[in-house]
Design an enzyme around this catalytic site. Structure first.
Site, PDB file in Angstrom:
ATOM      1  N   PRO A  11       0.790  -1.213  -0.047  1.00  0.00           N
ATOM      2  CA  PRO A  11      -0.010   0.149   0.220  1.00  0.00           C
ATOM      3  C   PRO A  11       0.800   1.190  -0.058  1.00  0.00           C
ATOM      4  CG  PRO A  11       0.153  -1.087   2.101  1.00  0.00           C
ATOM      5  CD  PRO A  11       0.509  -2.025   1.405  1.00  0.00           C
ATOM      6  N   ASN A  12       0.425   2.160  -0.728  1.00  0.00           N
ATOM      7  CA  ASN A  12       0.824   3.678  -0.857  1.00  0.00           C
ATOM      8  C   ASN A  12       2.284   3.851  -1.554  1.00  0.00           C
ATOM      9  OD1 ASN A  12      -1.211   4.955   0.821  1.00  0.00           O
ATOM     10  ND2 ASN A  12      -0.233   3.755   2.597  1.00  0.00           N
ATOM     11  N   ARG A  19       4.982  11.273  -2.464  1.00  0.00           N
ATOM     12  CA  ARG A  19       4.764  10.826  -1.306  1.00  0.00           C
ATOM     13  C   ARG A  19       5.864  10.968  -0.531  1.00  0.00           C
ATOM     14  NH1 ARG A  19       4.659   4.521   0.924  1.00  0.00           N
ATOM     15  NH2 ARG A  19       3.853   5.171   3.255  1.00  0.00           N
ATOM     16  N   TYR A  24      10.993   9.061   0.957  1.00  0.00           N
ATOM     17  CA  TYR A  24      11.125   7.949  -0.127  1.00  0.00           C
ATOM     18  C   TYR A  24      11.821   8.298  -1.362  1.00  0.00           C
ATOM     19  CZ  TYR A  24       7.986   5.862   3.187  1.00  0.00           C
ATOM     20  OH  TYR A  24       7.469   5.394   4.512  1.00  0.00           O
ATOM     21  N   ASN A  75       8.163  -5.551  -1.136  1.00  0.00           N
ATOM     22  CA  ASN A  75       7.995  -4.293   0.033  1.00  0.00           C
ATOM     23  C   ASN A  75       6.485  -4.236   0.248  1.00  0.00           C
ATOM     24  OD1 ASN A  75       7.991  -2.057   1.220  1.00  0.00           O
ATOM     25  ND2 ASN A  75       9.016  -0.694  -0.489  1.00  0.00           N
ATOM     26  N   ALA A  78       3.291  -0.595   5.121  1.00  0.00           N
ATOM     27  CA  ALA A  78       2.795  -0.715   6.210  1.00  0.00           C
ATOM     28  C   ALA A  78       2.531  -2.053   6.692  1.00  0.00           C
ATOM     29  CB  ALA A  78       1.792   0.318   6.448  1.00  0.00           C
ATOM     30  N   GLU A 100      13.239  -9.067   1.304  1.00  0.00           N
ATOM     31  CA  GLU A 100      12.094  -8.073   1.781  1.00  0.00           C
ATOM     32  C   GLU A 100      12.940  -6.552   1.604  1.00  0.00           C
ATOM     33  OE1 GLU A 100      11.551  -8.030   6.095  1.00  0.00           O
ATOM     34  OE2 GLU A 100      10.517  -6.203   6.111  1.00  0.00           O
ATOM     35  N   HIS A 102      13.003  -2.286   1.892  1.00  0.00           N
ATOM     36  CA  HIS A 102      12.192  -0.834   2.268  1.00  0.00           C
ATOM     37  C   HIS A 102      12.974  -0.018   1.660  1.00  0.00           C
ATOM     38  CE1 HIS A 102       9.662  -3.241   4.956  1.00  0.00           C
ATOM     39  NE2 HIS A 102      10.501  -3.938   5.331  1.00  0.00           N
ATOM     40  N   SER A 104      13.180   2.974   2.821  1.00  0.00           N
ATOM     41  CA  SER A 104      13.736   3.893   3.977  1.00  0.00           C
ATOM     42  C   SER A 104      14.087   2.783   4.926  1.00  0.00           C
ATOM     43  CB  SER A 104      12.854   4.625   4.637  1.00  0.00           C
ATOM     44  OG  SER A 104      11.511   3.798   5.195  1.00  0.00           O
ATOM     45  N   ARG A 109      13.435   4.951  11.954  1.00  0.00           N
ATOM     46  CA  ARG A 109      12.121   5.805  12.032  1.00  0.00           C
ATOM     47  C   ARG A 109      11.205   5.389  13.345  1.00  0.00           C
ATOM     48  NH1 ARG A 109       9.421   5.039   6.271  1.00  0.00           N
ATOM     49  NH2 ARG A 109       8.162   6.782   7.346  1.00  0.00           N
TER      50      ARG A 109
HETATM   51  C1  DQA Z   1       8.237   1.357   3.682  1.00  0.00           C
HETATM   52  C2  DQA Z   1       8.660   1.571   5.043  1.00  0.00           C
HETATM   53  C3  DQA Z   1       7.035   1.317   5.714  1.00  0.00           C
HETATM   54  O1  DQA Z   1       7.240   1.462   7.027  1.00  0.00           O
HETATM   55  C4  DQA Z   1       6.014   2.233   5.290  1.00  0.00           C
HETATM   56  O2  DQA Z   1       4.730   1.828   5.728  1.00  0.00           O
HETATM   57  C5  DQA Z   1       5.973   2.227   3.789  1.00  0.00           C
HETATM   58  C6  DQA Z   1       7.092   2.059   2.945  1.00  0.00           C
HETATM   59  C7  DQA Z   1       9.678   1.490   2.870  1.00  0.00           C
HETATM   60  O3  DQA Z   1       9.813   1.120   1.721  1.00  0.00           O
HETATM   61  O4  DQA Z   1      10.286   2.398   3.344  1.00  0.00           O
HETATM   62  O5  DQA Z   1       5.026   2.243   3.024  1.00  0.00           O
HETATM   63  O6  DQA Z   1       8.048  -0.110   3.336  1.00  0.00           O
END
Ligand code: DQA
Length: 145
Positions: A11-12, A19, A24, A75, A78, A100, A102, A104, A109
């Site tokens: 998501p997102n 964003r 990011y 990825n 959340a 996995e 990410h 960030s 964080r």
């Molecule tokens: C994320 C890190 C997650 O905590 C966050 O909710 C994201 C992006 C990252 O790629 O850094 O949506 O997965």
């Protein structure tokens, strides 16, 4: 034989580019997908790059990867921090290797991002290197396969 890698985004991540660019970066998900396909070509991997905002769709795609893919890069956004369903789905396709990723550094964080449900079932975790993390995951999996 084709080595297909499913690259699954949660998501997102479709909002990348606009964003929180300070966290990011400025690349869009389409640009990251193009980078992955280019890196995959050089590594002899066929990259199937997808994004959804829905947890159950990620579960469906993980199960599909179990039939069609040689490895998964994920990825989960959340859902990384909350989803037992994604954890269970990844376990169910074992021993399919899972990377996995990410963008960030989740450990630098908020505390609620420090735990990942996915890490215990991943072969490895890459975080904090922005979009390059996806390419690193492809390189690592190519070496493994
Ligand atoms: C994320 C890190 C997650 O905590 C966050 O909710 C994201 C992006 C990252 O790629 O850094 O949506 O997965």
């Amino acid at each position: 034989m084709t080595k297909t890698i499913f690259v699954l985004n949660g998501p997102n991540l479709n909002m990348l580019g606009k964003r929180e660019p300070g966290i990011y970066g400025g690349k869009t998900l389409d640009e990251i997908g193009a980078d992955c396909r280019k890196a995959g070509k050089e590594l002899g991997l066929d990259v199937d790059f997808r994004q959804t905002n829905h947890e159950g769709v990620l579960v469906d795609w993980i199960q599909e990867a179990g039939e069609k893919a040689k490895a998964i890069i994920i990825n989960p956004g959340a859902y990384s921090h909350t989803s037992i369903a994604i954890h269970d789905a990844l376990r169910s396709v074992a021993p399919l290797p899972v990377a996995e990723v990410h963008l960030s550094n989740i450990h630098a964080r908020e505390a609620f991002r420090h735990v990942s449900m996915v890490s215990p079932v991943a072969l490895g975790v890459i975080c904090g290197f922005g979009p390059y993390g996806y390419v690193m995951a492809l390189q690592a999996l190519a070496a493994r396969l």
